[in-house]
Design a protein around this motif. Sequence first.
Motif, PDB file in Angstrom:
ATOM      1  N   HIS A 126       2.661   5.820  -7.199  1.00 24.54           N
ATOM      2  CA  HIS A 126       1.313   6.430  -8.011  1.00 24.54           C
ATOM      3  C   HIS A 126       1.350   5.470  -9.041  1.00 24.54           C
ATOM      4  CE1 HIS A 126       0.775  10.296  -6.073  1.00 24.54           C
ATOM      5  NE2 HIS A 126       2.267  10.384  -6.375  1.00 24.54           N
ATOM      6  N   TYR A 127       1.513   3.826  -8.667  1.00 24.82           N
ATOM      7  CA  TYR A 127       0.860   2.378  -9.701  1.00 24.82           C
ATOM      8  C   TYR A 127      -1.243   2.522 -10.185  1.00 24.82           C
ATOM      9  CZ  TYR A 127       5.139   0.430  -7.558  1.00 24.82           C
ATOM     10  OH  TYR A 127       6.376   0.282  -6.557  1.00 24.82           O
ATOM     11  N   HIS A 128      -0.874   2.201 -10.796  1.00 20.86           N
ATOM     12  CA  HIS A 128      -1.734   1.761 -11.560  1.00 20.86           C
ATOM     13  C   HIS A 128      -3.280   2.177 -10.902  1.00 20.86           C
ATOM     14  CE1 HIS A 128      -5.311   0.448 -13.945  1.00 20.86           C
ATOM     15  NE2 HIS A 128      -4.346  -0.038 -14.624  1.00 20.86           N
ATOM     16  N   PRO A 129      -4.199   2.913 -11.138  1.00 21.12           N
ATOM     17  CA  PRO A 129      -5.823   2.867  -9.728  1.00 21.12           C
ATOM     18  C   PRO A 129      -6.107   1.800  -8.695  1.00 21.12           C
ATOM     19  CG  PRO A 129      -5.841   4.203 -12.450  1.00 21.12           C
ATOM     20  CD  PRO A 129      -4.772   3.146 -12.044  1.00 21.12           C
ATOM     21  N   TYR A 130      -5.798   0.654 -10.217  1.00 26.09           N
ATOM     22  CA  TYR A 130      -6.398  -0.648  -9.995  1.00 26.09           C
ATOM     23  C   TYR A 130      -5.673  -0.762  -8.115  1.00 26.09           C
ATOM     24  CZ  TYR A 130     -11.144  -0.228 -13.037  1.00 26.09           C
ATOM     25  OH  TYR A 130     -11.454  -0.349 -13.777  1.00 26.09           O
ATOM     26  N   ASP A 131      -4.217  -1.042  -9.130  1.00 21.60           N
ATOM     27  CA  ASP A 131      -3.496  -2.433  -7.647  1.00 21.60           C
ATOM     28  C   ASP A 131      -3.731  -1.441  -6.623  1.00 21.60           C
ATOM     29  OD1 ASP A 131      -1.236  -3.359  -7.263  1.00 21.60           O
ATOM     30  OD2 ASP A 131      -0.139  -2.161  -7.582  1.00 21.60           O
ATOM     31  N   THR A 132      -3.954  -0.171  -6.932  1.00 21.01           N
ATOM     32  CA  THR A 132      -3.641   0.656  -5.529  1.00 21.01           C
ATOM     33  C   THR A 132      -5.099   0.777  -4.733  1.00 21.01           C
ATOM     34  OG1 THR A 132      -2.204   2.728  -6.683  1.00 21.01           O
ATOM     35  CG2 THR A 132      -3.516   3.517  -4.872  1.00 21.01           C
ATOM     36  N   LEU A 133      -6.565   0.775  -5.636  1.00 27.47           N
ATOM     37  CA  LEU A 133      -7.191   0.021  -4.891  1.00 27.47           C
ATOM     38  C   LEU A 133      -7.396  -1.164  -4.181  1.00 27.47           C
ATOM     39  CD1 LEU A 133     -10.793   1.010  -4.179  1.00 27.47           C
ATOM     40  CD2 LEU A 133     -10.224  -0.991  -6.651  1.00 27.47           C
ATOM     41  N   MET A 134      -6.685  -1.797  -4.794  1.00 26.07           N
ATOM     42  CA  MET A 134      -6.743  -3.177  -4.242  1.00 26.07           C
ATOM     43  C   MET A 134      -5.535  -3.630  -2.891  1.00 26.07           C
ATOM     44  SD  MET A 134      -6.501  -6.115  -7.835  1.00 26.07           S
ATOM     45  CE  MET A 134      -5.316  -5.477  -7.972  1.00 26.07           C
ATOM     46  N   ASP A 135      -4.802  -2.560  -3.340  1.00 24.76           N
ATOM     47  CA  ASP A 135      -3.431  -2.694  -1.685  1.00 24.76           C
ATOM     48  C   ASP A 135      -4.150  -2.567  -1.091  1.00 24.76           C
ATOM     49  OD1 ASP A 135      -1.860  -3.870  -3.691  1.00 24.76           O
ATOM     50  OD2 ASP A 135      -0.511  -2.579  -4.295  1.00 24.76           O
ATOM     51  N   CYS A 136      -5.045  -0.934  -0.849  1.00 31.91           N
ATOM     52  CA  CYS A 136      -5.559  -0.260   0.116  1.00 31.91           C
ATOM     53  C   CYS A 136      -6.358  -1.490   0.885  1.00 31.91           C
ATOM     54  CB  CYS A 136      -5.645   0.953  -0.377  1.00 31.91           C
ATOM     55  SG  CYS A 136      -4.711   1.905  -0.547  1.00 31.91           S
ATOM     56  N   LEU A 137      -7.496  -1.623  -0.020  1.00 31.16           N
ATOM     57  CA  LEU A 137      -8.248  -2.516   0.493  1.00 31.16           C
ATOM     58  C   LEU A 137      -7.671  -3.779   1.269  1.00 31.16           C
ATOM     59  CD1 LEU A 137     -10.706  -2.595  -2.009  1.00 31.16           C
ATOM     60  CD2 LEU A 137     -11.733  -1.303  -0.116  1.00 31.16           C
ATOM     61  N   GLY A 138      -7.114  -4.538   0.683  1.00 26.51           N
ATOM     62  CA  GLY A 138      -6.138  -5.098   1.124  1.00 26.51           C
ATOM     63  C   GLY A 138      -5.761  -5.172   2.755  1.00 26.51           C
ATOM     64  N   PHE A 139      -4.956  -3.925   2.453  1.00 26.20           N
ATOM     65  CA  PHE A 139      -4.445  -3.476   4.131  1.00 26.20           C
ATOM     66  C   PHE A 139      -5.859  -2.919   5.080  1.00 26.20           C
ATOM     67  CE2 PHE A 139      -2.396   0.080   6.152  1.00 26.20           C
ATOM     68  CZ  PHE A 139      -1.791  -0.750   7.351  1.00 26.20           C
ATOM     69  N   ILE A 140      -6.153  -2.702   4.726  1.00 27.43           N
ATOM     70  CA  ILE A 140      -7.292  -2.018   5.622  1.00 27.43           C
ATOM     71  C   ILE A 140      -8.201  -3.264   5.724  1.00 27.43           C
ATOM     72  CG2 ILE A 140     -10.044  -1.444   5.626  1.00 27.43           C
ATOM     73  CD1 ILE A 140      -8.637   1.152   3.452  1.00 27.43           C
ATOM     74  N   GLY A 141      -8.795  -3.873   5.669  1.00 27.08           N
ATOM     75  CA  GLY A 141      -9.693  -5.488   5.504  1.00 27.08           C
ATOM     76  C   GLY A 141      -9.067  -6.289   6.392  1.00 27.08           C
ATOM     77  N   CYS A 142      -7.229  -6.227   6.837  1.00 23.35           N
ATOM     78  CA  CYS A 142      -6.276  -6.961   7.458  1.00 23.35           C
ATOM     79  C   CYS A 142      -6.359  -6.031   8.991  1.00 23.35           C
ATOM     80  CB  CYS A 142      -5.425  -7.876   7.268  1.00 23.35           C
ATOM     81  SG  CYS A 142      -5.108  -8.820   5.261  1.00 23.35           S
ATOM     82  N   THR A 201       0.944  -0.917   0.110  1.00 21.33           N
ATOM     83  CA  THR A 201       0.255  -0.445   0.168  1.00 21.33           C
ATOM     84  C   THR A 201       0.542   1.313  -0.264  1.00 21.33           C
ATOM     85  OG1 THR A 201      -1.189  -1.314   1.138  1.00 21.33           O
ATOM     86  CG2 THR A 201      -1.887   1.527   1.460  1.00 21.33           C
ATOM     87  N   ILE A 202       1.994   0.923   0.535  1.00 26.14           N
ATOM     88  CA  ILE A 202       2.866   2.295   0.680  1.00 26.14           C
ATOM     89  C   ILE A 202       3.542   3.030  -0.382  1.00 26.14           C
ATOM     90  CG2 ILE A 202       4.883   3.363   2.301  1.00 26.14           C
ATOM     91  CD1 ILE A 202       3.986   2.376   4.820  1.00 26.14           C
ATOM     92  N   ASN A 203       4.117   1.737  -1.235  1.00 28.08           N
ATOM     93  CA  ASN A 203       4.494   1.296  -2.219  1.00 28.08           C
ATOM     94  C   ASN A 203       3.552   2.224  -3.287  1.00 28.08           C
ATOM     95  OD1 ASN A 203       7.410   0.400  -1.683  1.00 28.08           O
ATOM     96  ND2 ASN A 203       6.785  -1.132  -2.357  1.00 28.08           N
ATOM     97  N   SER A 204       2.002   2.103  -3.224  1.00 27.15           N
ATOM     98  CA  SER A 204       1.574   2.055  -4.241  1.00 27.15           C
ATOM     99  C   SER A 204       0.945   3.697  -4.421  1.00 27.15           C
ATOM    100  CB  SER A 204       0.324   1.178  -3.802  1.00 27.15           C
ATOM    101  OG  SER A 204       0.353   0.088  -4.903  1.00 27.15           O
ATOM    102  N   LEU A 205       0.783   3.897  -3.068  1.00 19.60           N
ATOM    103  CA  LEU A 205       0.811   5.357  -2.831  1.00 19.60           C
ATOM    104  C   LEU A 205       1.795   6.092  -3.046  1.00 19.60           C
ATOM    105  CD1 LEU A 205      -1.617   4.675   0.252  1.00 19.60           C
ATOM    106  CD2 LEU A 205      -1.963   5.813  -2.019  1.00 19.60           C
ATOM    107  N   THR A 206       2.851   6.115  -2.871  1.00 21.69           N
ATOM    108  CA  THR A 206       4.235   7.027  -2.532  1.00 21.69           C
ATOM    109  C   THR A 206       4.400   6.477  -4.794  1.00 21.69           C
ATOM    110  OG1 THR A 206       5.068   5.646  -0.586  1.00 21.69           O
ATOM    111  CG2 THR A 206       6.869   6.743  -2.650  1.00 21.69           C
TER     112      THR A 206
END
Length: 120
Positions: A88-104, A81-86
């Motif tokens: 600026h990866y693909h928006p879908y990848d960032t969404l999946m990473d953020c949701l994965g982190f928030i869910g866990c 998630t940190i890498n995706s936000l830092t």
Amino acid sequence: MKIVLKIILGILAAGWFLLLWCYNMLLSSDIPVNISDEELHSFLVIFVFSILLTLAYVKFVDDTKLHYFLSIPTLMWGLTTINSLTYHYHPYDTLMDCLGFIGCVSVILLSIFHHRQSLT
């Protein structure tokens, strides 16, 4: 016997969330990243169902200590998630990473909350 079953279920939950993280890494491993709507939808359905099932397990089973088992998958989701936000990866990848982190994190927080309630 109940303790052994809880340990086995904790290891299975941690393994499952690590597999979901690996699946996320597999989807976003192309250069350039090109995640389709179908892949995003299938990932979200699987992940949301997994989170809801795990939250129900934590809610209805006393003293699961699932927060110990999910620490490594949450760390992995957090780092991606940190890498995706830092970067600026693909928006879908960032969404999946953020949701994965928030869910866990939500599963860990609920597990800690129920663990503290069982101590009182």
